[in-house]
Write an enzyme that holds these catalytic residues in place. Structure first.
Site, PDB file in Angstrom:
ATOM      1  N   LYS A 149       0.816  -1.212   0.000  1.00  0.00           N
ATOM      2  CA  LYS A 149       0.000   0.000   0.000  1.00  0.00           C
ATOM      3  C   LYS A 149       0.853   1.267   0.000  1.00  0.00           C
ATOM      4  CE  LYS A 149      -4.018  -2.295   1.906  1.00  0.00           C
ATOM      5  NZ  LYS A 149      -3.487  -3.670   2.059  1.00  0.00           N
TER       6      LYS A 149
HETATM    7  C1  LIG Z   1      -4.164  -4.765   1.372  1.00  0.00           C
HETATM    8  C2  LIG Z   1      -3.444  -6.050   1.210  1.00  0.00           C
HETATM    9  C3  LIG Z   1      -3.913  -7.071   0.331  1.00  0.00           C
HETATM   10  C4  LIG Z   1      -5.182  -6.928  -0.476  1.00  0.00           C
HETATM   11  O1  LIG Z   1      -5.064  -5.956  -1.503  1.00  0.00           O
HETATM   12  P1  LIG Z   1      -6.353  -5.467  -2.306  1.00  0.00           P
HETATM   13  O2  LIG Z   1      -5.931  -4.314  -3.123  1.00  0.00           O
HETATM   14  O3  LIG Z   1      -7.359  -5.084  -1.238  1.00  0.00           O
HETATM   15  O4  LIG Z   1      -6.838  -6.611  -3.127  1.00  0.00           O
HETATM   16  C5  LIG Z   1      -3.145  -8.210   0.205  1.00  0.00           C
HETATM   17  N1  LIG Z   1      -2.001  -8.389   0.905  1.00  0.00           N
HETATM   18  C6  LIG Z   1      -1.532  -7.451   1.754  1.00  0.00           C
HETATM   19  C7  LIG Z   1      -0.271  -7.718   2.496  1.00  0.00           C
HETATM   20  C8  LIG Z   1      -2.225  -6.248   1.941  1.00  0.00           C
HETATM   21  O5  LIG Z   1      -1.743  -5.325   2.798  1.00  0.00           O
END
Ligand SMILES: *Cc1c(COP(=O)(O)O)cnc(C)c1O
Length: 465
Positions: free
Chosen positions: A112
């Site tokens: 993110k």
């Molecule tokens: C947020 C997250 C996900 C999921 O990602 P999306 O964009 O919601 O599909 C998967 N793995 C990790 C480690 C995350 O932080």
């Protein structure tokens, strides 16, 4: 470039308005009115360039005239300057034709950061140009909060308030939030559960006078800007592996369908993607939808990969809008029916189109642990449980020998040390930049699960008052 709502009843907006708005007024999600093109010549020219240059090139048509060319390039370069790997999003080989795309070299060790570090700076840039400020509020059970805080810390036009359930996040997750001592960052530990935090957040947004007075805003995963920034790492990985001449496949651990939707966007723009694979844990609504056409809600069950423990994959609406030929009315009717009856059935023709675009697999907790152990034995690498969910699914996919499979590694193993230790007997250590996390000073305010108390706290500290 303008953006239209998936529910067809909101006005088309330019990038800066979409950035600040998040959700459209008709309850829909914004998508570009037309996909910009990445031609073969453009892709060939991107090979070997620094990551920030690739990102700027990908973003330019999305941003349009709302952020000037030089400003955009400087903003993106600044966003990735603090990352802990000079490649920013390096590829690591796991086996013949099998690669990991490491997306955990940002400040909070999860993917993110890649979007939010840019989006936080975009907020600041656009707000300063308007002479305005916002108050970002969010609720987190762990990962999203720290990435948002790191993205907004010290931004002049932004104050950020993050609610977390007191004593219910892991210590690493809490410390990643509470050790950020910037004046514009406010951590609130609520005496309650994550659901209580989300209810408080919804109530703050529902209080129109409060929302308008403090210019409340959010940076959640439906924000179009986050989707656009994420396109860059798919492009960077593909050109590093030989695109546009060579096709590439991706397997993505999926929760809200935000990350993999960015891969779909890259494909729409012309990236030669052979296949996209959705990887789910036991919370497998996407796996069921893609394999059976029945989109049906079930309760969320906790798993070893908590960031994928999600019931409704909100970004999936963007794909449905496309499957329904960009008919906003039909998409709105479908989503309203789904909300009301907790299920919807895709007609055969739509299911066929969906399955032509995506494959899907799922991984149990036992398979997650076995995969962490297997990768460690085969390669010496430690992977986190979310990555393991995807690696397990990727290994089950048949593909042509000359098409590399790239699996996204979305979190550093040290973010989920208990699962990694259980699988391998090895407790992964934090990388050097965070090595002193347990010694850093924390700042957090504990508040009761009470709307008035939280609103009074926000009102007394937000600069937009
Ligand atoms: C947020 C997250 C996900 C999921 O990602 P999306 O964009 O919601 O599909 C998967 N793995 C990790 C480690 C995350 O932080």
């Amino acid at each position: 470039m303008r953006y239209v709502s998936t529910r067809g009843a909101a006005r088309a907006l330019p990038f800066d308005d979409v950035l600040l708005a998040g959700l459209a007024r008709d309850g829909g999600l914004y998508v570009p009115s037309a996909w910009p093109r990445l031609t073969s010549a453009m892709l060939a020219d991107l090979a070997g360039r620094p990551y920030h240059e690739i990102t700027t090139r990908v973003l330019r048509p999305f941003v349009g005239r709302t952020i000037r060319g030089d400003d955009l390039a400087a903003l993106v370069e600044d966003a990735y300057r603090g990352f802990h790997h000079t490649a920013v999003a390096p590829l690591k080989q796991l086996g013949p034709g099998d690669f990991l795309l490491e997306l955990f070299h940002g400040p909070t060790l999860a993917f993110k950061d890649y979007a939010l570090q840019v989006v936080g700076r975009m907020f600041d840039h656009v707000l300063k140009a308007r002479g305005s400020r916002v108050t970002i509020v969010g609720a987190t059970s762990g990962d999203t909060g720290s990435a948002a805080i790191e993205a907004c810390r010290d931004r002049e036009a932004v104050d950020i308030f993050i609610l977390h359930p007191k004593g219910r996040t892991s210590e690493v997750q809490r410390r990643q939030m509470t050790t950020v001592l910037s004046a514009n960052v406010h951590n609130i530990a609520i005496e309650g559960t994550f659901d209580d935090c989300q209810d408080l957040l919804k109530a703050m947004f529902a209080d129109e006078a409060f929302r308008d007075r403090h210019k409340l805003s959010a940076v959640n995963s439906i924000n179009w800007a986050r989707i656009a920034v994420q396109v860059a790492y798919y492009v960077a990985a593909a050109v590093a592996l030989g695109a546009p001449k060579r096709r590439v496949a991706f397997t993505v651990p999926t929760g809200n369908f935000g990350n993999i939707y960015s891969a779909h966007a890259a494909r729409k723009m012309g990236l030669p993607v052979e296949r996209l694979v959705v990887a789910s844990n036991r919370n497998d609504i996407l796996w069921r939808t893609i394999n059976t056409g029945a989109m049906a809600l079930a309760g969320v069950e906790p798993s070893l990969s908590p960031s994928m423990d999600i019931q409704v994959s909100s970004n999936f609406e963007r794909l449905l809008f496309e499957l329904w030929s960009r008919n906003g009315k039909a998409t709105a009717a479908l989503m309203q029916g789904f909300r009301a009856s907790r299920e919807a059935a895709l007609p055969a023709a739509k299911l066929k189109a969906l399955r032509a675009a995506f494959a899907a697999g799922r991984t149990s907790d036992d398979e997650t642990l076995a995969t962490i152990a297997r990768v460690r034995d085969a390669t010496g690498e430690l992977i986190d449980p979310h990555t393991a969910v995807a690696v397990n699914v990727a290994m089950s996919q048949a593909r042509p020998r000359d098409v590399p499979m790239v699996t996204l590694a979305c979190a550093h193993p040290a973010k989920f040390p208990d699962a990694v230790e259980k699988a391998t007997g090895i407790r992964p250590g934090l990388p050097p930049a965070l090595a002193d996390l347990y010694q850093r000073k924390e700042r957090v305010s504990v508040l009761p699960n009470d709307l008035r108390a939280v609103q009074a706290f926000v009102a007394s500290r937000a600069r937009q008052a």
